[in-house]
Enzyme design. Structure first.
Site, PDB file in Angstrom:
ATOM      1  N   SER A 135       0.834  -1.204   0.000  1.00 50.64           N
ATOM      2  CA  SER A 135       0.000   0.000   0.000  1.00 50.64           C
ATOM      3  C   SER A 135       0.865   1.249   0.000  1.00 50.64           C
ATOM      4  O   SER A 135       1.916   1.282   0.619  1.00 50.64           O
ATOM      5  CB  SER A 135      -0.909   0.019   1.232  1.00 50.64           C
ATOM      6  OG  SER A 135      -1.662   1.224   1.267  1.00 50.64           O
ATOM      7  N   LYS A 137      -4.577  -6.948   2.944  1.00 52.27           N
ATOM      8  CA  LYS A 137      -4.550  -5.876   1.938  1.00 52.27           C
ATOM      9  C   LYS A 137      -5.924  -5.692   1.294  1.00 52.27           C
ATOM     10  O   LYS A 137      -6.350  -4.566   1.007  1.00 52.27           O
ATOM     11  CB  LYS A 137      -3.499  -6.190   0.865  1.00 52.27           C
ATOM     12  CG  LYS A 137      -3.428  -5.160  -0.273  1.00 52.27           C
ATOM     13  CD  LYS A 137      -3.187  -3.734   0.246  1.00 52.27           C
ATOM     14  CE  LYS A 137      -2.754  -2.763  -0.830  1.00 52.27           C
ATOM     15  NZ  LYS A 137      -3.654  -2.599  -1.963  1.00 52.27           N
ATOM     16  N   ASN A 188      -8.203  -2.298   1.479  1.00 51.92           N
ATOM     17  CA  ASN A 188      -8.817  -1.597   0.354  1.00 51.92           C
ATOM     18  C   ASN A 188     -10.306  -1.383   0.570  1.00 51.92           C
ATOM     19  O   ASN A 188     -10.861  -0.365   0.153  1.00 51.92           O
ATOM     20  CB  ASN A 188      -8.576  -2.378  -0.939  1.00 51.92           C
ATOM     21  CG  ASN A 188      -7.154  -2.237  -1.447  1.00 51.92           C
ATOM     22  OD1 ASN A 188      -6.240  -1.953  -0.670  1.00 51.92           O
ATOM     23  ND2 ASN A 188      -6.941  -2.447  -2.725  1.00 51.92           N
TER      24      ASN A 188
END
Length: 468
Positions: free
Chosen positions: A127, A181, A185
């Site tokens: 990220s 992850k 998001n």
């Protein structure tokens, strides 16, 4: 022989390769299209120890054993295709790291398939966007700990650095890295949508210019709402189009695209039975935005009667700040609950406090509030949705009148606020002792004999609700 290899020279891959090399590691790079490799070497590489290769065999042979290869290619089929291209040249004990936004179930499959061949595999969430890749991203590697140990030193050095340490940790077993992850998001979708809804109130109810909204966002960013997304939002507001001289945000078509990670988060939350309405409705908001022509046509057919009373500008601005804080907290609450449940269901063994720590720097959802969330979890590691804390309840109840006022105000002005509303409704549901689900269960039993439980005695019951 080079320390590490990287495949995939789109902007993220290029910047990550430069980041690694600038930390004094030697890097071999490869890209399917030779032109991009040549352009990268010519225009971006200066004194860094980066060597380009134009076939897989020579690329792999350039690496120290056991080989360590980072894939920065598009998620899905391209990852599988690249693995198949690499396999003939790899030896047992070599390591492949997928740094893309791969679906966590694909990562689990690849880990198991490669394990049979003696190849190690890490699914690593990255990220921070282009700038993060170059200057220090937040890294979320998951897989076997042995695989992580092989690249731990490099990852800790290239990650963003904060007062709490490098923004990288061993996230957990199997596909834990890509799962975290994915949820990252999903949270990102929700916060972005909440900011957009607040922006909509400022421009349509208070009739403020982008410059004025930018000033408000900048002020908020200097306070409790400090975050990367707040920072870029105030900069976007103040940016003028060089061609027309108008504020660029006013010229951008209101269709928000998506790559799939938000949808995966929603699907997974439904599969695991964890409520994430704010995250889900952020995905729906993007989907709704795409029906521009239908929205334009319908807007012409409806007469909207707006309230004649004058709103208190300062009150609205203050309540919007509180409403946004409320929604940001709730978005993290839902995401962390989902991660915790997945950790149990898939045996990931994820430390939520560590996840919040590595999101503190180089990360799209980095925010000042993360320290507050970590404090709540440190009090009680079983408090996976953050709500079982006096600190949390005090924080949210202090802002509940603000978000109630704002969501009511938006209805008066016909403004959709999917995430602000769902954040409030999620919290109201969680603090309500008696929900109307008793009627739903009665309805299910009526038409489908699905049975029900009672509050006054033990057992499972079914009623013949009407005589045949």
């Amino acid at each position: 022989m080079k320390d590490i290899g990287l495949i995939g020279l789109a902007v993220m891959g290029q910047n990550l390769a430069l980041n690694i090399a600038r930390k004094k590691y030697s890097v071999s790079v490869f890209n399917r299209t030779p032109d991009r490799t040549q352009e990268f070497m010519k225009n971006k590489v200066k004194d860094e120890e980066i060597a380009a290769y134009y076939d897989i065999k020579s690329f792999v042979e350039s690496l120290k054993k056991p080989r360590k290869i980072i894939l920065m290619v598009k998620a899905g089929k391209p990852v599988d295709e690249m693995i198949q291209e690499l396999l003939p040249y790899l030896d047992k004990g070599d390591l492949i790291i997928d740094g893309g936004n791969s679906y966590f179930k694909d990562t689990s499959r690849r880990i198991n398939e490669l394990k049979e061949r003696g190849i190690l595999y890490l699914g690593m969430g990255v990220s921070g966007g282009e700038a993060g890749a170059l200057h220090g991203p937040s890294l979320m590697p998951g897989g076997s700990y042995d695989a992580y140990e092989m690249v731990k030193e490099i990852l800790l050095k290239i990650a963003a650095q904060t007062e709490a340490g490098p923004c990288c940790t061993y996230v957990g077993n199997d596909s834990a890295g890509h799962f975290v992850k994915m949820v990252h998001n999903g949270i990102e979708y929700a916060i972005m949508q909440a900011i957009a809804e607040v922006y909509d109130v400022l421009r349509k109810v208070l009739k403020l210019s982008p410059e004025e909204i930018g000033e408000i966002f900048e002020k908020w960013n200097n306070g409790v709402l400090n975050s990367f997304l707040m920072e870029i939002s105030y900069k976007i507001m103040k940016y003028k189009d060089k061609e027309t001289g108008k504020y660029l945000v006013d010229l951008i078509l209101d269709e928000a695209e998506q790559k799939g990670t938000g949808k995966w988060t929603s699907q997974t939350s439904l599969d695991l039975g964890i409520p994430t309405p704010s995250l889900n409705l952020a995905v729906e908001a993007r989907t709704l935005s795409f029906f521009k022509e239908a929205r334009v046509e319908l807007s012409k057919k409806v007469t909207k009667t707006y309230p004649s009373i004058k709103v208190d500008k300062e009150k609205v601005i203050n309540d919007l700040e509180n409403a946004l804080l409320f929604s940001v907290f709730v978005s993290f609450s839902q995401g962390l609950w989902l991660i915790s449940e997945a950790s149990k269901a898939f045996n990931y063994n994820i430390d939520l406090s560590e996840v919040l720590r590595i999101w503190k720097g180089g990360c799209i959802i980095r925010a000042k509030i993360l320290d507050f969330l970590r404090d709540i979890i440190k009090e009680n590691k079983e408090n996976v949705n953050l709500l079982n804390s006096e600190k949390a309840l005090s924080f949210l109840m202090d802002k509940i009148d603000s978000i109630k006022y704002i969501t009511n105000l938006t209805k008066d002005f016909y403004l959709p606020t999917l995430v602000l509303n769902s954040s409030l409704d999620y919290f109201l549901s969680m603090i309500e002792e008696n929900l109307p689900a008793n009627l739903i269960q009665a309805q299910r039993d009526f038409f489908g004999a699905h049975t029900y439980r009672r509050i006054d005695k033990e057992g499972i019951f079914h009623t013949e609700w009407e005589a045949n």
